[in-house]
Design an enzyme around this catalytic site. Structure first.
Site, PDB file in Angstrom:
ATOM      1  N   GLY A 113      14.072  41.400  28.147  1.00  0.00           N
ATOM      2  CA  GLY A 113      13.494  40.460  29.107  1.00  0.00           C
ATOM      3  C   GLY A 113      12.356  41.120  29.862  1.00  0.00           C
ATOM      4  O   GLY A 113      11.833  42.151  29.438  1.00  0.00           O
ATOM      5  N   ASN A 114      11.950  40.545  30.964  1.00  0.00           N
ATOM      6  CA  ASN A 114      10.927  41.182  31.793  1.00  0.00           C
ATOM      7  C   ASN A 114      11.195  40.834  33.255  1.00  0.00           C
ATOM      8  O   ASN A 114      12.120  40.101  33.574  1.00  0.00           O
ATOM      9  CB  ASN A 114       9.517  40.769  31.352  1.00  0.00           C
ATOM     10  CG  ASN A 114       9.325  39.270  31.440  1.00  0.00           C
ATOM     11  OD1 ASN A 114       9.362  38.703  32.527  1.00  0.00           O
ATOM     12  ND2 ASN A 114       9.140  38.620  30.297  1.00  0.00           N
ATOM     13  N   ARG A 115      10.366  41.409  34.131  1.00  0.00           N
ATOM     14  CA  ARG A 115      10.670  41.322  35.569  1.00  0.00           C
ATOM     15  C   ARG A 115      10.103  40.075  36.260  1.00  0.00           C
ATOM     16  O   ARG A 115      10.075  40.007  37.473  1.00  0.00           O
ATOM     17  CB  ARG A 115      10.113  42.562  36.284  1.00  0.00           C
ATOM     18  CG  ARG A 115      10.751  43.834  35.846  1.00  0.00           C
ATOM     19  CD  ARG A 115      10.180  44.997  36.624  1.00  0.00           C
ATOM     20  NE  ARG A 115      10.278  46.238  35.880  1.00  0.00           N
ATOM     21  CZ  ARG A 115      11.377  46.963  35.778  1.00  0.00           C
ATOM     22  NH1 ARG A 115      12.472  46.570  36.383  1.00  0.00           N
ATOM     23  NH2 ARG A 115      11.369  48.064  35.070  1.00  0.00           N
ATOM     24  N   ALA A 170       6.131  34.401  31.850  1.00  0.00           N
ATOM     25  CA  ALA A 170       5.907  35.679  31.158  1.00  0.00           C
ATOM     26  C   ALA A 170       6.748  35.637  29.880  1.00  0.00           C
ATOM     27  O   ALA A 170       7.921  36.016  29.880  1.00  0.00           O
ATOM     28  CB  ALA A 170       6.327  36.830  32.054  1.00  0.00           C
TER      29      ALA A 170
END
Ligand code: CTP
Length: 398
Positions: A206-208, A274
């Protein structure tokens, strides 16, 4: 939007009354003139000094005092809108049955302006058939109701009953009573948040991204009158839909599908999510156990949603992407705009303090396909969303 509007805020005796202090502040900040009426039991929960200081008007409590009679009829005629927040079960019942034993109720029964109520109570009270009946009665009188939210309750229990957050009430007020009609009749789609690509049943890539920027844009488009669909990746950011249609997705592929389904009927599309660029080729059906010193996961490119929509875009559709860059920012962003056939790119650079993932602020530059550039200061994401929507209106709908 609330500049010069006259708002009468009624506060009843509930723990949630503390939130109304902030609501007064938000209303005043938005340009409204606010007069506060509290019920006698609300005196135990909030101080008149705080409320009169923030509202810049004396707080009204009693129908009579030694020297005067509060003219509830004139108050009800003065206001453009009466908001009762929080609304207790007790005051709700009195409003529903015509009982008038305090200034707030007398003003409610005299008001000729629209009335909005934001109930707050414990879940069992909220679910009680008497409450449901009373709510229906208020609705039948033409009162607007902003429904309770789920969360921690004053009783220590978790459930439905919390008063809507002040920001949500403000948005509701703007949208339902003083709506700017700049984008009325337009349909908008916004993506927000990260995507999670499963490695096995417990792990993911995943990402932030917090989703806050996309959520703020969705809200702002809604405030300007657009019909908004928010395609939201997995985020922990607080969000209450209130008029926005939300489709929750997890993976890039699910986001791709949801965007494609909605795109044809969309006038404005803003891709603030994102999206993962790569996803595991296979997802293990069982949890992967540790074995060797190294583990290799093979990844494959996900579909580029923005590019795909850019290929399908028809005249009249406005397509906007985001670019988060660390170097050669403007060139990279302009390349993205051209490669993906977007009309605008919102660029944020990780070099700018207060910009990027996780912050409540952002600093953006908007690049437009004709070569125009619009640079903005670091601002809260709510303010940034306003700048983005203002720019869209100026360029495409003025
Ligand atoms: N985007 C998308 N689908 C993807 C990847 C990105 O729709 N699979 C969108 C994002 O929502 C954003 C824009 O494309 O609006 C740019 O995203 P970004 O990740 O900055 O750019 P990429 O095209 O992925 O390029 P790179 O990662 O090489 O910078």
């Amino acid at each position: 939007m609330l500049q010069g509007k006259k708002i009468l805020l009624g506060i009843t005796g509930s723990i949630a009354a503390y939130k109304s202090i902030y609501l007064v502040r938000l209303l005043v900040k938005a340009g409204a003139e606010v007069k506060v009426i509290i019920t006698p039991s609300a005196k135990d929960f909030v101080s008149s000094i705080t409320l009169s200081t923030l509202s810049r008007n004396p707080v009204l409590v009693d129908l009579f005092d030694e020297h005067s009679w509060a003219n509830h009829v004139m108050l009800g005629r003065w206001a453009d809108l009466m908001v009762i927040a929080p609304l207790t079960c007790n005051t709700m019942a009195k409003m529903a049955s015509g009982q008038c034993d305090n200034l707030l109720l007398a003003t409610y029964f005299s008001a000729i302006c629209p009335v909005l109520v934001a109930p707050a109570m414990d879940e069992d009270m909220w679910q009680h058939p008497a409450t449901k009946e009373n709510l229906k009665r208020l609705e039948s009188f033409g009162n607007k109701i902003i429904l309770v939210e789920k969360g921690d309750l004053a009783s220590g229990l978790y459930g439905e009953g919390r008063m809507a957050e002040p920001e949500t009430i403000l948005t509701f007020i703007n949208h339902n009573f003083f709506l700017s009609s700049q984008l009325t009749g337009k349909r908008a789609m916004v993506t927000a948040g990260p995507t999670y690509e499963s490695i096995d049943p417990v792990r993911f890539i995943g990402n932030r991204s917090s989703g806050k920027m996309g959520i703020a844009i969705a809200r702002e488009l809604h405030n300007r009158g657009a019909e908004v669909t928010l395609i939201l990746g997995p985020t922990t950011s607080e969000f209450s839909a209130n008029g926005i249609s939300v489709r929750k997705v997890t993976t890039a592929q699910e986001m791709f599908k949801a965007c494609n389904e909605a795109f044809e009927n969309t006038d404005i599309t803003i891709m603030a999510a994102a999206v993962a660029d790569y996803s595991p080729v296979t997802t293990a059906s069982e949890k992967i156990k540790k074995s060797d010193e190294r583990l290799t996961i093979e990844l494959a490119r996900t579909k580029d949603i923005l590019k795909n929509l850019g290929e399908k875009k028809k005249p009249g559709q406005v397509l906007i992407g985001f670019a988060l860059e660390t170097n050669n920012e403007k060139k990279n962003a302009m390349d993205k705009l051209n490669n993906k056939n977007a009309d605008m790119i919102v660029l944020n650079s990780l070099k700018d303090a207060g910009a990027g993932f996780g912050y409540d602020t952002n600093k953006i530059t908007i690049l437009e396909k004709g070569g125009q550039e619009f640079e903005f200061e670091t601002k809260s994401k709510t303010e940034v969303a306003k700048d983005i929507v203002d720019t869209i209106i100026r360029l495409y709908y003025a």
